[in-house]
Scaffold this active site. Structure first.
Site, PDB file in Angstrom:
ATOM      1  NE  ARG A 261      -3.644  -2.391   2.414  1.00 46.77           N
ATOM      2  CZ  ARG A 261      -4.592  -2.658   3.297  1.00 46.77           C
ATOM      3  NH1 ARG A 261      -4.872  -1.778   4.247  1.00 46.77           N
ATOM      4  NH2 ARG A 261      -5.260  -3.795   3.249  1.00 46.77           N
ATOM      5  NE  ARG A 276      -1.299   5.325   8.856  1.00 45.56           N
ATOM      6  CZ  ARG A 276      -2.613   5.106   8.781  1.00 45.56           C
ATOM      7  NH1 ARG A 276      -3.147   4.643   7.668  1.00 45.56           N
ATOM      8  NH2 ARG A 276      -3.392   5.369   9.812  1.00 45.56           N
ATOM      9  CD  GLU A 348      -8.747  -1.063  10.227  1.00 50.67           C
ATOM     10  OE1 GLU A 348      -8.700  -1.950   9.354  1.00 50.67           O
ATOM     11  OE2 GLU A 348      -8.830   0.152   9.968  1.00 50.67           O
ATOM     12  CB  SER A 351     -11.443  -4.201   8.753  1.00 54.31           C
ATOM     13  OG  SER A 351     -12.547  -3.589   8.143  1.00 54.31           O
ATOM     14  NE  ARG A 388      -2.413  -0.867  10.755  1.00 50.58           N
ATOM     15  CZ  ARG A 388      -3.328   0.060  10.493  1.00 50.58           C
ATOM     16  NH1 ARG A 388      -4.533  -0.054  11.034  1.00 50.58           N
ATOM     17  NH2 ARG A 388      -3.055   1.084   9.733  1.00 50.58           N
TER      18      ARG A 388
END
Length: 425
Positions: A261, A276, A348, A351, A388
């Protein structure tokens, strides 16, 4: 994409969905207009073709001036048919392009608003009081360096910012997490999958990642291939252009893949450490079900995520994500957010999204029940996004001396190790 018949029958519902998402409502009227042109030009083409065929039967029987007149009319009809065909194709193309820009219909129970307008549904686990324990918690990067587990400096040297090495027990911890997550998924009936990290444009577009998320996608121009940001893309496209027998549903896959990403819209956010990053590994759950079963399957995926985070002994909450924070494919999305002690907030970790028939229509995936063939529903749910999860484990299970207690579920995958010890280096 949504069903065009639904758009024609209840355009106000589609307008309300677009408005709730904070997206262009005028797109609905543009699409209705294009669809009307598409249908009317199609009717016009069919009428002209029928007239042309009828005329073709009369010409061989005619003679003299009558035949000359019929041939003249046939020539004009051929020109009219060609023009009608071009008009129909143009309207069809415009309709399809506009339809691809329209987001999925938002579930009526989704809270309306932006990123901060979510609704907290549940809270699990106890947040540790480090002050009462007599020490200040270290952040995951400091702990990772003490353990010889994370090296962001050399990651930046080799690849640039937001890249990293997992070293020593860090690498072992990732492998333990992946194996434990796959073990849970397999026990729940998911088929384990190792998926491609590069996909064709139709696979990326079909899952909805070339719309609002396009800025975060890596594209290899020379090969016209995309690096996936999640194995959801490959798992959704796995049955592209197929018709699945209803008896085979539900189909459940657990995909493991690297994910890439750009995080183009995240400048200045979470630049420290590995929360991130541009590349990470992830175990993703993916389900194909009949449309009427999608809401129940969505809850099941959430329960499997909660089971996973509970097994890691992490404090977390479940939120119902607001309309403005949904991806274009999702009708509804639940996030599980783990408590990060040094940030003093929930972040988060997993999800799960119910995409209803949105992706299957774009990818032409249908199922057959008796003589009926129709689109099915697709759903996805993160089981373990590795970096994460490592952040949450290190910070929540740290001890005063810089060591980290290993959650019991991971110990069999770490040779029985109960504690990660500082290296002393």
């Amino acid at each position: 994409m949504i069903d065009l018949r639904l758009l024609r029958e209840d355009p106000d519902r589609v307008r309300a969905s677009q408005r709730a998402r904070g997206e262009d409502v005028a797109l609905v009227d543009s699409l209705l207009s294009a669809d009307e042109r598409r249908r009317s030009s199609g009717v016009r083409f069919d009428e002209l073709r029928a007239e042309q065929k009828q005329l073709g039967k009369l010409i061989p029987k005619a003679a003299g001036e009558e035949k000359a007149e019929l041939l003249k009319k046939a020539s004009q009809l051929a020109s009219d048919v060609k023009a009608a065909d071009a008009e129909r194709d143009a309207a069809d193309t415009e309709t399809h392009e506009l339809l691809l820009r329209l987001g999925n219909l938002v579930h009526p129970d989704v809270p309306v608003g932006g990123e901060e307008d979510f609704v907290t549904l549940e809270t699990h686990g106890e947040i540790r009081d480090f002050g009462a324990e007599g020490f200040e918690p270290k952040d995951h990067l400091e702990l990772g360096q003490l353990l010889g587990a994370i090296d962001v400096e050399r990651g930046a040297k080799v690849s640039g910012s937001r890249f990293y090495f997992l070293t020593g027990v860090g690498a072992l911890l990732e492998l333990a997490l992946v194996n434990a997550a796959i073990a849970q998924a397999t026990a729940a009936g998911f088929t384990p999958m190792l998926t491609p990290a590069l996909v064709r444009p139709q696979s990326m577009a079909g899952t909805g990642f070339l719309g609002q998320a396009a800025q975060d996608v890596y594209h290899l121009d020379k090969d016209d291939l995309y690096l996936v940001g999640t194995s959801e893309v490959a798992l959704a496209a796995y049955h592209m252009d197929e018709i699945i027998d209803a008896e085979r549903l539900p189909l459940r896959y657990a995909g493991f893949s690297p994910c890439f990403r750009r995080e183009a819209g995240s400048h200045g956010k979470d630049t420290k450490g590995i929360f991130r990053v541009h590349q990470f590994d992830k175990v993703e759950m993916f389900s194909y079900v009949a449309p009427e079963d999608s809401e129940a399957e969505h809850r099941r995926l959430l329960e499997w995520e909660k089971q996973w985070l509970t097994s890691l002994e992490l404090p977390f909450r479940v939120i119902d994500v607001a309309t403005g924070d949904l991806g274009s494919s999702a009708a509804r999305k639940f996030d599980c957010e783990a408590w990060i002690p040094t940030q003093g907030k929930y972040r988060e970790l997993t999800s799960t999204s119910d995409c209803t028939e949105f992706q299957s229509r774009r990818l032409s995936i249908r199922y057959r029940e008796g003589k009926t063939v129709r689109p099915l529903a697709t759903l996805n749910g993160t089981l373990c996004a590795v970096p994460r999860t490592i952040v949450a484990i290190l910070e929540n299970h740290q001890q005063a001396d810089g060591s980290v207690r290993v959650p019991e579920v991971l110990r069999p995958f770490l040779g029985g190790r109960e504690v990660l010890e500082p290296t002393g280096a």
